[in-house]
Design a protein around this motif. Structure first.
Motif, short mmCIF file in Angstrom:
data_model
loop_
_atom_site.label_atom_id
_atom_site.label_comp_id
_atom_site.label_asym_id
_atom_site.label_seq_id
_atom_site.Cartn_x
_atom_site.Cartn_y
_atom_site.Cartn_z
N ARG A 34 82.83 -15.91 151.51
CA ARG A 34 83.32 -15.87 152.89
C ARG A 34 82.94 -17.17 153.59
O ARG A 34 81.89 -17.75 153.35
N VAL A 35 83.82 -17.63 154.51
CA VAL A 35 83.62 -18.94 155.12
C VAL A 35 82.84 -18.86 156.43
O VAL A 35 82.09 -19.76 156.77
N LYS A 36 83.00 -17.78 157.18
CA LYS A 36 82.30 -17.65 158.46
C LYS A 36 81.27 -16.54 158.38
O LYS A 36 81.15 -15.86 157.38
N LYS A 80 75.72 -16.12 157.20
CA LYS A 80 76.37 -17.40 156.91
C LYS A 80 75.35 -18.31 156.24
O LYS A 80 74.28 -18.57 156.80
N ILE A 81 75.65 -18.77 155.02
CA ILE A 81 74.71 -19.62 154.30
C ILE A 81 75.44 -20.87 153.78
O ILE A 81 76.68 -20.94 153.83
N THR A 82 74.69 -21.82 153.29
CA THR A 82 75.27 -23.00 152.65
C THR A 82 75.43 -22.71 151.16
O THR A 82 74.46 -22.49 150.45
N TRP A 83 76.68 -22.70 150.71
CA TRP A 83 76.97 -22.35 149.32
C TRP A 83 77.07 -23.62 148.48
O TRP A 83 77.74 -24.58 148.87
N PRO A 84 76.45 -23.63 147.30
CA PRO A 84 76.55 -24.81 146.44
C PRO A 84 77.87 -24.91 145.68
O PRO A 84 78.25 -25.97 145.22
#
Length: 570
Positions: A173-175, A202-206
């Motif tokens: 998911r983006v938001k 919401k997290i920072t995805w690698p």
């Protein structure tokens, strides 16, 4: 004095008119988007069933915004909504803000949901079990970018016979999303060594593609071969996506369809250490992840109402509507609607927990209580009261909605008995097109089930291009290709470099002939035209241009044709 008397008379008339005027009673909520359709339908039903004009609105803004508006930090720490709703508990930070400003709140669960993991590996490429089996640690490795291909050794250990070799197309998911919060918290709680990333809405995805909302996630998985993503199970099933069988605490691989979603809540309540005994306590650490049981789903989410524990300062009419709306949602009818809207209804133990919570809320003095008149149980005279939600009243929209639902159910039943054509589509060389069309016709006629077999005669080269699928993420645009030449080395290398393998299956032999239109009377003494490869090469390369060329006459004594050679090529 004259004017004063006249104006007093008008005021008396208007006061009399106002005493008969019904002012709409209002209720406003905000929060998670997931139950918005459920809440809007319940609001519609309540408005139609009320004798008094009601206006009930729900603003679908996400769990996090619903919490912020319930806290009301920009409104003197007074709520901006009459109730909030979320698929996650109030965060500890926001709960502490509420407490520090002299308020108390309660969480009232109103539905359960399962976060499922869905994929788009073709069924023919699954392993011997016919499903894709994963556990939390392997999921964590995939979504953190450590495992990147479907034929990774870790995947194959759990899925013997898996034929997929393509890269894993991860989606997230983006938001801010409660699904992301639940999924990442589950991975971190169950397998922190493999996860190693942050958790939350919401997290920072690698790695991975971004998907907007449940609809965006469903669309990405359905349209992208070899994809994987997480989504609330109802949306995944509605989109007919393939589901991962996830290992639960009891080491059983199950899908959400095979699981008992309510079991996680029942187990949690019986343990006495998941849901707080005091409903005004913080729920920030409450979750139903990885509860025991053979059929218990490991990523079960709770959807909550956020309510003030002390409503004594709320307008009595508003408080009455809050309680009526919550009770309507928790009723048998409301829980059935929750199931229609892709939620799981609450188990009896959790409904009993809610009753105790609601009974302890401080209500304003003089607050009226709404009662219900069932459609099939007339409350003569009582049912005409001001605070009766009567099933005898309906809006035309609600009537039509029920009628259309009935028709849809009938059509779905009819469709379940309907044979849908099975399709096969090939493309390639034109030479066998008549053969393929005839074979397709024969197979369609001989099959008990309806078949639709098509072959697009476009030439060997185009058939190869469509089998390679360079404009389709290197996935074939045809079910099979066909050609009178082998796959070119360049295209074969493209296929291999994108994790695929192919085979050539010869199906027929054919001869390429060379034909002419020299009149028979002008042929030589043999009555035929004799040529060899070298002479053909000279003709087709433009070196020999007339039929009476010396090289032609050597092989064809007596040839009378003298005209220019009219060469044709494909």
């Amino acid at each position: 004095d004259y004017e004063r008397k006249r104006m007093k008379g008008e005021i008396d008339q208007m006061e009399t008119a106002l005493s008969h005027c019904s002012v709409s009673k209002e209720l406003s909520g905000s929060g998670t988007t997931n139950p918005s359709r459920l809440f809007w339908e319940l609001a519609d039903i309540m408005e139609a069933r009320s004798k008094q004009p009601l206006h009930i609105s729900y603003r679908a803004v996400g769990s996090s915004t619903g919490q912020k508006e319930f806290v009301g930090s920009q409104n003197g720490y007074q709520p901006l909504n009459d109730f909030g709703a979320g698929d996650i508990p109030m965060t500890q930070e926001r709960y502490d803000e509420i407490k520090s400003h002299g308020r108390e709140m309660v969480h009232v669960p109103f539905a359960l949901g399962a976060i499922g993991v869905f994929h788009s590996i073709p069924p023919a490429e699954l392993g011997t079990t016919g499903e894709l089996d994963l556990d939390a640690c392997l999921l964590a490795s995939i979504f953190s970018g450590k495992v990147t291909r479907w034929n990774d050794a870790e995947v194959l250990v759990k899925n013997p016979g898996l034929k997929a070799t393509a890269p894993i197309m991860v989606a997230h998911r983006v938001k801010g999303s409660s699904s992301t919060a639940g999924f990442t918290e589950y991975l971190n709680a169950t397998c922190p060594g493999s996860w190693g990333l942050e958790t939350g809405a919401k997290i920072t995805w690698p790695v991975g593609a971004e998907a907007q909302g449940s609809g965006g996630m469903s669309k990405y998985i359905s349209e992208t071969p070899y994809a994987i993503g997480y989504i609330d199970a109802g949306h995944g099933h509605a989109a007919k996506l393939g589901e991962v069988a996830l290992q639960n605490l009891n080491k059983q691989y199950i899908t959400t369809k095979q699981a008992n979603i309510g079991a996680a809540a029942t187990v949690a309540l019986s343990s006495g250490n998941v849901f707080p005994e005091d409903p005004t306590a913080s729920f920030a650490s409450v979750n139903l992840y990885d509860q025991p049981g053979d059929k218990t789903w490991p990523i079960t989410m709770v959807s909550y109402f956020y309510l003030p524990n002390d409503m004594s300062s709320m307008a009595p009419e508003t408080a009455a509507l809050v309680m009526a709306f919550v009770n309507m949602t928790l009723s048998e009818e409301g829980q059935a609607l929750a199931e229609e809207n892709l939620f799981e209804k609450l188990p009896t133990d959790l409904l009993d927990y809610n009753k105790a919570t609601l009974a302890a809320i401080k209500l304003p003095a003089g607050m009226p209580s709404y009662i219900h008149e069932a459609f099939d149980d007339t409350l003569a005279q009582v049912g005409q009261g001001e605070y009766v939600l009567s099933g005898k009243r309906q809006s035309f929209a609600d009537y039509e909605r029920k009628r259309m639902k009935g028709e849809i159910d009938q059509m779905e039943t009819a469709l379940s008995h309907c044979s849908v054509s099975k399709e096969l589509s090939g493309s390639g060389t034109t030479n066998p097109s008549r053969l393929f069309w005839e074979l397709a016709d024969i197979m369609e006629a001989r099959s008990k089930q309806p078949l639709h077999i098509s072959y697009r005669a476009v030439g060997s080269s185009t058939g190869q291009k469509e089998f390679v699928g360079s404009q389709n993420g290197y996935q074939p645009l045809n079910d099979f290709g066909a050609g009178d030449i082998p796959m070119t080395q360049e295209r074969y290398d493209e296929i291999k470099s994108h994790g695929r393998e192919m085979v050539h299956v010869p199906f027929a032999l054919g001869a390429i002939g060379v034909f002419h239109s020299i009149p028979p009377a002008e042929l030589g003494t043999t009555g035929e035209l004799d040529l060899d490869a070298c002479l053909l090469a000279s003709i087709f390369s433009g070196k020999v241009t007339r039929w009476n060329d010396a090289e032609v006459l050597v092989k064809n004594p007596g040839l009378k044709a003298t005209a220019p050679i009219m060469v044709a090529h494909r």
